[in-house]
Design a protein around this motif. Structure first.
Motif, short mmCIF file in Angstrom:
data_model
loop_
_atom_site.label_atom_id
_atom_site.label_comp_id
_atom_site.label_asym_id
_atom_site.label_seq_id
_atom_site.Cartn_x
_atom_site.Cartn_y
_atom_site.Cartn_z
N ASP B 374 0.83 -1.21 0.00
CA ASP B 374 0.00 0.00 0.00
C ASP B 374 0.86 1.26 0.00
N ALA B 377 2.02 1.64 -3.51
CA ALA B 377 0.93 2.15 -4.35
C ALA B 377 0.82 3.66 -4.21
N THR B 383 -3.41 2.41 -7.70
CA THR B 383 -4.38 1.88 -6.73
C THR B 383 -3.75 0.67 -6.04
N GLU B 386 -3.92 -2.30 -8.35
CA GLU B 386 -3.04 -2.26 -9.52
C GLU B 386 -1.58 -2.54 -9.14
N ASP B 419 -11.87 -6.84 -6.97
CA ASP B 419 -12.04 -5.44 -7.31
C ASP B 419 -13.39 -5.20 -7.98
N ASP B 743 -7.24 3.95 5.14
CA ASP B 743 -7.94 4.69 4.09
C ASP B 743 -8.92 5.68 4.69
#
Lengths: 156, 761
Positions: B374, B377, B383, B386, B419, B743
């Motif tokens: 993370d 990313a 993301t 991704e 996803d 997040d």
């Protein structure tokens, strides 16, 4: 001391009970009813849930002497006439039983929930079973079992 | 001639979800767990434990305890009949402490009495004179200077396992993006609900019959026998009902103690820990400190990993060697990285003893490497999905150990599927129960923020690093009441996962019979290995399949002799010729005879890890799980509500969907526990919360609805193509939930469990 108690419909007298024993110990070790479980023995896990008169309680938190003259119904007393209660059937069929140590308490608690609320919402189920810990299932199949049992009882 | 039989769909064969054979007993309260056992003349055993994490026993006076009415025996280390130490991998743990105790709760003396309360009071009568010593509690200090912090003869280090791939210093020069972090995992407890319990019955031949709940009967017996000074064949062990395990029953608890008391008193002895004692009666998940540095190209492709992992094993070896090996070999997860330096080390301290717990070394590393993905990313503007997809392994990729993944590893597809799942709806804030904190919420949800996070985990299935891992099954086919019936006998532990159901399914499929009985697990049949490492469907499933195949081959050979045909198979209790149809019933072929076959099943041999480079084909199978977590966080109160957990898992073959879903749900729940609530809190080696009042595990209010997407990419090396499934979800749910909280809050959150003060602090 002597304790007179009606367990699963049968009037019983138990002698030589030490005053410090719990109802759970009385049932498990003196009356040959180990279905109610001893997971925490401090009222946190609900695995020893039984009916005392008509109220579900943690048998570990009830002194044996407090059961004097009262009615106790344990998981062993739910099946009637050799036929499983719909709650018991639903727990097996829905996959709500893994190790099964929490199961007797959850079955009794669910039995009590559906008796007072025949059509509980998911939020109601979660609230009613919040005092019963399960370490195996993540509770999804337990929710399935309670919904199934409620449907079965409604159509029975 | 031995073409596989087919159980018709819906008859309870492989792929069906028949109900558990022990289900009815478990819902009626009749199933006999270890703590339910009772016999005439039984005594109760109890254990005196050290209150200190490190101390010397200067003097021990048992006379007052022995004098108490109702007490039948008081035993100390002087009464251990044989070898004074035991252990899973190394016998370094005293049966009863002799000179020094090395963790709080270490057993010191035993009592047998006629009532559990008498036994407890007798423990209090035992006078111990302690010389309290300064405990070693800083695992990183031990790793840095092991000789200065030796807590036992084996030293300060249990195992160091480096991994070296490529040229990390050169890659550091080339990297366009560098991210780093330090991460910590607290001590998690298995918290199985059935406490350590069992019954030991002295036998006429001088041996002992043990009825206990364990994960591995044969390993127990191999450890118990030398301590009792008895040959293994005098220890007859039968599995009593197991109330959950999760790794916590892999080490011995009360087995030797109860046997010693039974042999001394000549009476059956029952021991049953209460919850507080249970926290001291088994090993826990290793706490970990981890430092990670990743370098990547600007488009987020990993170039190097530079990793340091310290695992605190406590005072005795238990399974720390293998936990350390897993943390190393799986230390960067299912990602392709050309240059890797990992240093994993497991150390001895005077903190609580640690060993096996679901996920076994892979859980700790997973929290760190997923947190790092993370960070990568964010640094690359990608993301979370991704950045993982760009670096994902697939079949043919090399793991950090150099091992080539030689069966499907559909991680990219799994990421795409998770996803694509629709998001859960916004919480209905008009019902307080939907908000973080539930009915204890004091606001109207003004501070609630939603977050989404992802986690990926990879777990080795079965035993690794060259261990000759096998299981044994004995299958008997005979006619009972005119019907063919199979009896399946293994020593494998049913710990709740549903192995009893699966064994019967396999027998129905392979033998074409409906009626299957599962014999109690004991050591009258060969070793089945442990119910751990997600291995029993694979290993004992493989053994039952092999034994059934041997029985079927013999059955069809007899049928061939009788019919003169060689195109036979068996289905629905009937022997069928491809050319001529049904030719005989199984009952006719068997007559009064039984066919019985025993088979061992071994998985492909693995190799050790090179002690310097960490290279080797150390794992026989790897399994993936991907989670997406959606959380609502009250950022002002620090309260978290996990709203939904979605999982995509590849299991090779769905053997029993109902049981499998239960494993994924339950594994996910234990990962949630580690993410937001579960920790054994320790200070100065002393446990501060040994109760379910203070050690919290998820309730039905804490667990959200779960959405599962189960894939079947068969592994050609495994029975039926199956992939072990119990552990992978425990790895990935923790980092997914923490990522979702990050997040929502923007906090770094480098330690699990995440506590309210980490969110509002």
């Amino acid at each position: 001391m002597r304790v007179n108690v009606t367990v699963n419909g049968s009037a019983e007298t138990v002698d030589d009970v030490w005053e410090g024993e719990s109802l759970l110990y009385l049932l498990r070790e003196r009356m040959g009813l180990p279905g109610s479980k001893n997971a925490c023995e401090q009222g946190e896990c609900g695995s020893c849930t039984v009916y005392l008169d008509d109220v579900p309680v943690c048998a570990c938190l009830v002194a044996a002497g407090q059961a004097e003259g009262r009615r106790v119904r344990t998981v062993e007393g739910l099946a009637e006439g050799g036929r499983l209660d719909p709650v018991q059937e639903a727990f097996v069929e829905a996959g709500a039983v893994q190790c099964g140590f929490c199961t007797p308490g959850l079955v009794v608690q669910t039995h009590a929930l559906i008796a007072r609320d025949p059509d509980p919402s998911d939020a109601d189920i979660r609230e009613a079973l919040a005092g019963n810990l399960c370490r195996c299932t993540g509770y999804e199949k337990i929710l399935d079992a309670v919904r199934l049992a409620a449907r079965r009882k409604a159509t029975a | 001639m031995t073409s596989p039989a087919k159980a018709a769909p819906g008859r309870g064969g492989v792929g069906d979800s028949p109900v558990r054979p022990d289900g009815t007993l478990k819902v009626t309260g009749e199933f006999a767990y270890a703590s339910d056992l009772w016999t005439d003349g039984m005594l109760w055993g109890a254990t005196l434990r050290s209150p200190h994490p490190r101390a010397r026993v200067r003097a021990l006076d048992t006379a007052p305890a022995l004098a108490r009415p109702g007490v039948h025996a008081v035993l100390t280390h002087e009464d251990v009949p044989g070898r004074p130490v035991f252990g899973l991998d190394h016998p370094d743990q005293p049966v009863l402490a002799s000179d020094e105790v090395r963790y709080q709760g270490e057993p010191v003396a035993l009592v047998a009495a006629d009532h559990p309360e008498t036994a407890r009071r007798a423990l209090a009568d035992i006078a111990v004179e302690w010389e309290v010593l300064e405990p070693v509690t800083d695992a990183r200090a031990v790793a840095a200077d092991p000789d200065a912090h030796r807590v036992q003869e084996r030293g300060g280090i249990v195992r160091r396992q480096p991994i070296r791939v490529g040229d990390v210093p050169a890659a550091k020069q080339a990297a366009e993006v560098v991210v780093s972090g330090e991460f910590e995992v607290g001590i998690q407890d298995q918290a199985f609900l059935g406490p350590e319990s069992g019954l030991a019955v002295p036998a006429d031949d001088g041996g002992v019959d043990l009825y206990v709940s364990t994960q591995w009967i044969h390993k127990d017996v191999a450890q118990i026998a030398p301590c009792l000074g008895l040959p293994e064949d005098k220890i007859r062990m039968t599995m009593a009902g197991v109330g959950g395990a999760f790794g916590g029953r892999e080490d011995l608890s009360m087995q030797i103690h109860a046997a010693m008391l039974a042999l001394r008193t000549g009476r059956p002895v029952k021991m049953s820990y209460n919850r507080q004692e249970s926290f001291f009666g088994h090993v826990h998940r290793h706490p970990a400190w981890m430092r990670y540095e990743y370098g990547a190209s600007g488009d987020g492709r990993l170039l190097y990993a530079d990793v340091e992992i310290v695992l605190d094993g406590g005072a005795y070896t238990s399974s720390t060697e293998n936990v350390t090996g897993n943390a190393a070999s799986l230390g960067v997860g299912p990602y392709e990285i050309p240059n890797i330096a990992i240093d994993a080390v497991g150390v001895y301290t005077n903190n609580p003893p640690c060993g096996a717990m679901r996920g076994f070394g892979a859980v700790q590393a997973c929290f760190a490497y997923e947190s790092m993905m993370d960070r990568l990313a964010a640094a690359c503007g990608l993301t979370p999905v991704e950045v993982r997809r760009r670096n994902a392994v697939s079949q043919g990729s090399r793991m950090a150990t150099g091992q080539v993944i030689d069966s499907p590893a559909p991680l990219a597809a799994m990421l795409e599927r998770v996803d694509a799942m629709p998001p859960p709806p916004a919480a209905d804030a008009s019902d307080l129960r939907n908000l973080p904190g539930g009915v204890a919420q004091t606001t109207h949800g003004e501070g609630v923020v939603r977050g989404v996070g992802y986690g990926v985990g990879i777990k080795n299935i079965c035993f690794s690093e060259g261990f000759d891992d096998y299981s044994t099954a004995r299958v008997r086919l005979e006619v009972i009441g005119g019907e063919p019936a199979a009896l399946v006998h293994t020593a494998a532990a049913e710990v709740g996962q549903g192995l009893v159901t699966l064994k019967a399914q396999i027998a129905r499929t392979e033998l074409g019979v409906d009626r299957v009985t599962i014999a109690p697990a004991d050591n009258a049949v060969g070793d089945a290995g442990s119910s751990s490492a997600s291995r029993q469907s694979y290993m004992t499933g493989g053994a039952v399949k092999a034994a059934c195949e041997a029985v079927r081959a013999e059955l069809l050979a007899r049928a061939a002799r009788r019919t003169g045909r060689d195109d036979l198979s068996v289905s629905g209790g009937v022997v069928v010729s491809r050319a001529a149809g049904a030719v005989a019933s199984v009952a006719e072929i068997l007559g009064d005879d039984a066919i019985e076959e025993t088979r061992e099943y071994h998985h492909r041999r693995t190799t050790a890890l090179d002690p310097v480079t960490g290279q080797g084909d150390s794992h026989t199978q790897l399994a993936l799980c991907v989670h997406r977590a959606v959380v609502d966080v009250d950022v002002e109160l620090g309260l978290v509500k996990v709203v939904e957990l979605a999982a995509v898992q590849d299991v090779g073959k769905i053997m029993n969907r109902l049981s499998l879903e239960g494993q994924i749900h339950g594994g996910t729940a234990q990962g949630l526990g580690l993410a937001v609530m579960e920790e054994i809190v320790v200070s100065g080696g002393v446990v501060r919360n040994p109760s379910f009042t203070d050690y919290l595990i998820p309730t039905i209010l804490d667990m959200p609805p779960m959405r599962l997407d189960i894939l079947e990419y068969p592994d050609p090396n495994a029975p039926y193509g199956l992939r072990g499934a119990g552990e992978p979800p425990t790895l990935s749910s923790t980092p997914a939930i923490v990522a979702a909280i990050r997040d929502a809050t923007g906090k770094a959150l480098t330690r699990v469990p995440v506590r309210p003060e980490h969110i509002v602090g």
